[in-house]
Design a protein around this motif. Structure first.
Motif, PDB file in Angstrom:
ATOM      1  N   ALA A  13      94.887 -37.767 -22.007  1.00 53.50           N
ATOM      2  CA  ALA A  13      95.010 -37.098 -20.707  1.00 53.50           C
ATOM      3  C   ALA A  13      93.881 -37.556 -19.777  1.00 53.50           C
ATOM      4  O   ALA A  13      94.125 -37.910 -18.619  1.00 53.50           O
ATOM      5  N   VAL A  14      92.657 -37.579 -20.307  1.00 56.12           N
ATOM      6  CA  VAL A  14      91.506 -37.989 -19.490  1.00 56.12           C
ATOM      7  C   VAL A  14      91.693 -39.438 -19.032  1.00 56.12           C
ATOM      8  O   VAL A  14      91.482 -39.773 -17.854  1.00 56.12           O
ATOM      9  N   GLN A  15      92.119 -40.300 -19.965  1.00 53.14           N
ATOM     10  CA  GLN A  15      92.331 -41.708 -19.601  1.00 53.14           C
ATOM     11  C   GLN A  15      93.358 -41.834 -18.476  1.00 53.14           C
ATOM     12  O   GLN A  15      93.177 -42.592 -17.533  1.00 53.14           O
ATOM     13  N   GLN A  16      94.430 -41.047 -18.574  1.00 46.58           N
ATOM     14  CA  GLN A  16      95.488 -41.122 -17.571  1.00 46.58           C
ATOM     15  C   GLN A  16      95.024 -40.567 -16.217  1.00 46.58           C
ATOM     16  O   GLN A  16      95.363 -41.106 -15.168  1.00 46.58           O
ATOM     17  N   ILE A  17      94.228 -39.498 -16.283  1.00 46.80           N
ATOM     18  CA  ILE A  17      93.704 -38.905 -15.045  1.00 46.80           C
ATOM     19  C   ILE A  17      92.831 -39.944 -14.313  1.00 46.80           C
ATOM     20  O   ILE A  17      92.953 -40.140 -13.100  1.00 46.80           O
ATOM     21  N   VAL A  18      92.007 -40.647 -15.085  1.00 48.02           N
ATOM     22  CA  VAL A  18      91.153 -41.691 -14.489  1.00 48.02           C
ATOM     23  C   VAL A  18      92.027 -42.823 -13.941  1.00 48.02           C
ATOM     24  O   VAL A  18      91.862 -43.272 -12.803  1.00 48.02           O
TER      25      VAL A  18
END
Ligand code: IPE
Ligand code: IPE
Ligand code: MG
Length: 252
Positions: A156-161
């Motif tokens: 999720a964090v990777q995608q948000i970035v």
């Protein structure tokens, strides 16, 4: 929560009045169930799969809207290769043999977890099963397969970035929307069978305010009556979400 019961003139034991909308189950203890009977672990997995049919039926009868089942964790790859193969083949077999019946019963199958890492043939079957049942609305069945709560948060964090979301826009709703379970609500009740009292990386983000129910019963023996007990126990809980009892009573 009001602990009233309804039973609609049924000879069956009562169904709790307040039924959780979303129930999640850590289906644990297949291996020990088999060992206790002098059987191979595979037989425990087979019986566990058989039991899932009962639980799906019971969920519909009890009026549960969403059931999430933990079927294979990101950590389960560490098991002996032969057992991993069996667990993979069970999902494949369930899709091959049960998809039509699940579809006819109105079950909407969703997958939570990473497809990457699963054999391509099984990946396609999972995607097909989800697509085939996507318009059903009797019961939503989230199958957590190659699922890990931390892995989900990392992705999720990777995608948000990757999506270039500014830090000022990051809040709980935004992060929830990047979880595999989105747009479904968080689980109200998380059940773990087999006597283990831990989450084993299950729904790390989503279960912060879930009620937990632990039972020593092994998964193959966790039938409809055991589920009823869990629901009755859920009815006895007070969900405060940080508030006081007085505030909860004032609101109801
Ligand atoms: C749950 O039963 C099934 C999976 C984890 C896939 P186990 O296989 O963990 O059974 P125990 O815990 O060894 O008894
Ligand atoms: C959790 O059970 C995963 C599933 C039920 C799929 P495990 O049996 O893998 O959990 P640990 O290793 O005992 O924590
Ligand atoms: Mg286990």
């Amino acid at each position: 929560m009001v602990a009233t019961l309804r039973n609609n003139g049924n000879p069956e034991p009562p169904i709790p009045e307040v039924v959780p909308r979303h129930v999640a189950i850590i289906m644990d203890g297949n291996g020990r169930w088999a060992k206790a009977r002098g059987l191979p672990r595979t037989e425990g997995h087979r019986q566990g799969t058989e039991n899932l049919r009962n639980i799906l039926k019971a969920c519909v009868e009890f009026g549960i809207e969403i059931l999430t089942i933990y079927a294979f964790s990101t950590e389960n790859w560490k098991r002996p290769r032969a057992e991993v193969r069996v667990l993979m083949s069970i999902l494949e077999m369930v899709i091959d043999r049960e998809l039509k019946e699940l579809h006819e019963s109105g079950v909407q199958i969703r997958h939570i977890g990473e497809l990457e890492g699963i054999a391509p043939v099984l990946q396609r079957k999972i995607q097909y099963a989800c697509d085939y049942t996507k318009d059903n609305d009797k019961l939503i069945l989230n199958v957590a397969f190659n699922y890990g709560g931390r892995d989900e948060i990392i992705r999720a964090v990777q995608q948000i970035v990757a999506d270039g979301i500014p830090s000022t826009e990051i809040d709980e709703d935004l992060i929830s929307s990047y979880m595999y379970t989105s747009p479904l609500p968080d689980p109200d009740l998380v059940i773990r069978t087999s006597g283990e009292v831990r989450s084993s990386n299950f729904l790390v983000w989503q279960s912060t305010y879930s009620e937990y129910y632990f039972t020593p019963v092994y998964w193959p023996d966790f039938g409809k009556e055991e589920l009823r007990k869990a629901l009755l126990e859920y009815n006895r809980r007070t969900r405060r979400f940080g508030q006081t009892d007085e505030q909860i009573n004032d609101n109801s």
